[in-house]
Design an enzyme around this catalytic site. Structure first.
Site, PDB file in Angstrom:
ATOM      1  N   ARG A  59       0.838  -1.205   0.000  1.00 38.45           N
ATOM      2  CA  ARG A  59       0.000   0.000   0.000  1.00 38.45           C
ATOM      3  C   ARG A  59       0.871   1.253   0.000  1.00 38.45           C
ATOM      4  O   ARG A  59       0.576   2.236  -0.695  1.00 38.45           O
ATOM      5  CB  ARG A  59      -0.927   0.004   1.213  1.00 38.45           C
ATOM      6  CG  ARG A  59      -1.763   1.280   1.277  1.00 38.45           C
ATOM      7  CD  ARG A  59      -2.761   1.269   2.400  1.00 38.45           C
ATOM      8  NE  ARG A  59      -3.555   2.479   2.361  1.00 38.45           N
ATOM      9  CZ  ARG A  59      -4.706   2.650   2.999  1.00 38.45           C
ATOM     10  NH1 ARG A  59      -5.207   1.688   3.728  1.00 38.45           N
ATOM     11  NH2 ARG A  59      -5.368   3.781   2.924  1.00 38.45           N
ATOM     12  N   ASN A  91     -10.445  -4.589  -1.306  1.00 40.67           N
ATOM     13  CA  ASN A  91     -10.440  -3.523  -2.311  1.00 40.67           C
ATOM     14  C   ASN A  91      -9.491  -3.854  -3.456  1.00 40.67           C
ATOM     15  O   ASN A  91      -8.547  -4.609  -3.272  1.00 40.67           O
ATOM     16  CB  ASN A  91     -10.011  -2.206  -1.649  1.00 40.67           C
ATOM     17  CG  ASN A  91     -11.179  -1.514  -0.981  1.00 40.67           C
ATOM     18  OD1 ASN A  91     -12.296  -1.565  -1.467  1.00 40.67           O
ATOM     19  ND2 ASN A  91     -10.929  -0.867   0.147  1.00 40.67           N
ATOM     20  N   CYS A 124     -18.833  -2.790   0.702  1.00 37.52           N
ATOM     21  CA  CYS A 124     -18.063  -1.613   1.100  1.00 37.52           C
ATOM     22  C   CYS A 124     -18.779  -0.956   2.270  1.00 37.52           C
ATOM     23  O   CYS A 124     -20.010  -0.949   2.336  1.00 37.52           O
ATOM     24  CB  CYS A 124     -17.970  -0.642  -0.077  1.00 37.52           C
ATOM     25  SG  CYS A 124     -16.999   0.842   0.275  1.00 37.52           S
ATOM     26  N   HIS A 130     -16.865   3.125  -4.547  1.00 41.18           N
ATOM     27  CA  HIS A 130     -16.098   4.365  -4.346  1.00 41.18           C
ATOM     28  C   HIS A 130     -16.403   5.400  -5.432  1.00 41.18           C
ATOM     29  O   HIS A 130     -15.647   6.349  -5.632  1.00 41.18           O
ATOM     30  CB  HIS A 130     -14.586   4.093  -4.247  1.00 41.18           C
ATOM     31  CG  HIS A 130     -14.209   3.365  -2.990  1.00 41.18           C
ATOM     32  ND1 HIS A 130     -12.910   3.101  -2.638  1.00 41.18           N
ATOM     33  CD2 HIS A 130     -14.966   2.857  -1.984  1.00 41.18           C
ATOM     34  CE1 HIS A 130     -12.888   2.454  -1.481  1.00 41.18           C
ATOM     35  NE2 HIS A 130     -14.137   2.296  -1.078  1.00 41.18           N
ATOM     36  N   TYR A 136     -15.053   9.520  -1.566  1.00 39.65           N
ATOM     37  CA  TYR A 136     -14.027   9.309  -2.603  1.00 39.65           C
ATOM     38  C   TYR A 136     -14.215  10.229  -3.802  1.00 39.65           C
ATOM     39  O   TYR A 136     -13.299  10.367  -4.624  1.00 39.65           O
ATOM     40  CB  TYR A 136     -14.016   7.838  -3.038  1.00 39.65           C
ATOM     41  CG  TYR A 136     -13.434   6.939  -1.968  1.00 39.65           C
ATOM     42  CD1 TYR A 136     -12.068   6.662  -1.921  1.00 39.65           C
ATOM     43  CD2 TYR A 136     -14.241   6.403  -0.971  1.00 39.65           C
ATOM     44  CE1 TYR A 136     -11.531   5.868  -0.925  1.00 39.65           C
ATOM     45  CE2 TYR A 136     -13.705   5.607   0.032  1.00 39.65           C
ATOM     46  CZ  TYR A 136     -12.351   5.345   0.055  1.00 39.65           C
ATOM     47  OH  TYR A 136     -11.817   4.563   1.050  1.00 39.65           O
TER      48      TYR A 136
END
Length: 447
Positions: A96, A150, A172, A202, A256
């Site tokens: 990440r 995700n 989500c 998102h 988002y």
């Protein structure tokens, strides 16, 4: 007496797992789980043991007869499972950090599920999800796959498009977070609020908001114009919305959307964090360290409130509510990722969407929306194109397709910048992207 349920959780050593355990405990009366298998990889052994022991303490305190198994043997966990939940991270938090830092070093937004970071998380994750689905076909063909990993929309798209397993639902916590946030804004109990969601993961919009069945959308849009009121999740910076923009949009944006409607504000803030070495990945690493220290405490037997800072707040509500509604054929309405089947006219029939659905034992039935408003249609379709092409790149390992996915994402300014980022990220994540590095593809990657 009917046999109790078996649930397998892939990525069981996640810091989110106590959320899931709390949900299973709260709904045990309607969801009689007999076995819960927490699965992880050898590299996650310490975390799996810490979380697993904490889970056992939570269950013991609650006095429910759920047997918890900790294992690295995914197939043993999947054998005869009724539900499979996935919440893993290929490459762990180090991956990440690369997803965030490499794009930022090129002056492009780096984020876990958006832009280049979202692309690479998908490229690493989709092959593993497809492996799991193949194993499910053999070991638990009737099980439902509930995916929280995700990018959930892209992952759901890949399963629908590249497997025959149709019992998949992407999940989500953002829509449920928006519902909770709106209830708080209106100072009412969440049970009185219903939001009609439509779009993509998102990239979802609240098309209508009801309080006791009466529309209050205009009032909510007015309240959201106050910057103090529009932070629905912990893990996305909030820069507030212009009141005139919200009025014209006529829909509730999700957090988002900041990356697309306030790109420059978000980029400048992320670049500042990048310079200080405090991108979201570093924040999460520190938070996870603190959480696992808490989880180690042999006296701790309830979910600590600090977990809500992790960004996964309400996960248990969302995941366990969904599983219970499928199992009990509840026909209640929940926002999930599922196959479109014409519910949104502007998205291909066989593609994944995120929308309010009636949840049945046959799975989610999306509520028909018709066409999306002109104001949001173009952006949603562009992101769907990105998800489709990215999923194809993940499956084929084709460099050109990956570059196309990178470039059509609205957060990437040009194909040349996209190519620089793609090359650097392919090298950085080489260990987890074998599909791009087979011998016959080496020349293409270097070209």
């Amino acid at each position: 007496m009917s046999k109790g349920l078996k649930i397998a959780t892939i990525g069981g050593g996640s810091s989110y797992t106590p959320e899931l355990i709390e949900g299973f405990i709260k709904r045990y009366d309607e969801l009689p789980i007999e076995e819960l298998w927490l699965v992880d990889i050898e590299a996650g052994k310490e975390k799996l043991e810490i979380v697993g022991n904490f889970a056992k303490r939570m269950i013991e305190k609650a006095g429910v007869p759920i047997k918890v198994h900790l294992t690295f043997d995914r197939k043993a966990a999947l054998k005869d499972a009724d539900f499979v939940t996935t919440q893993f991270r290929v490459g762990l938090l180090d991956a990440r950090a690369k997803d965030e830092r490499i794009p930022l070093s090129h002056g492009v937004l780096g984020q876990e599920t958006n832009g280049p970071g979202g692309l690479f998380k998908g490229l690493r994750t989709i092959p593993i999800i497809l492996e799991i689905v193949e194993e499910m076909k053999e070991l638990c063909p009737d099980a439902w796959l509930i995916n929280f990993t995700n990018p959930a929309g892209m992952v759901t798209e890949a399963v629908l498009r590249y497997t025959n397993h149709k019992k998949v639902v992407g999940l989500c916590n953002v829509p449920i977070g928006i519902e909770m946030g709106v209830a708080e804004l209106l100072d009412v109990d969440k049970s009185r609020i219903r939001i009609d969601f439509a779009g993509l993961n998102h990239m979802v919009y609240g098309m209508e908001v009801y309080l006791d069945g009466v529309s209050v959308k205009e009032k909510v849009l007015e309240l959201l114009a106050d910057p103090e009121n529009s932070a629905f999740v912990k893990n996305v910076q909030n820069h507030g919305w212009e009141p005139e923009f919200l009025r014209a949009l006529g829909a509730i944006p999700c957090p988002y959307h900041n990356y697309y409607y306030k790109t420059d504000d978000m980029l400048q803030a992320e670049l500042e964090n990048f310079k200080q070495g405090t991108t979201r990945a570093e924040v999460v690493m520190k938070l996870e360290e603190e959480l696992f220290e808490l989880y180690k405490d042999p006296e701790l037997d309830i979910k600590p409130p600090q977990l809500e800072e992790r960004g996964g707040a309400y996960y248990s509500d969302a995941a366990v509510r969904l599983i219970s509604s499928i199992y009990n054929d509840k026909h209640d309405i929940q926002p999930v990722n599922t196959v479109n089947h014409g519910a949104i006219a502007d998205i291909p029939y066989d593609s994944a969407i995120e929308a309010s659905c009636v949840i049945t034992k046959e799975g989610p039935k999306p509520i028909v929306n018709g066409e999306l408003p002109v104001a949001v249609k173009g952006l949603v379709q562009q992101i769907k194109s990105f998800e489709r092409v990215a999923a194809e790149a993940a499956v084929t390992g084709n460099y050109d397709t990956a570059l196309l996915a990178m470039t059509i994402n609205p957060l990437v300014p040009s194909d040349s910048v996209g190519k620089e980022i793609l090359d650097e990220m392919l090298e950085a994540h080489k260990e987890h992207l074998p599909q791009f590095f087979s011998e016959e593809k080496t020349e293409t990657v270097k070209a």
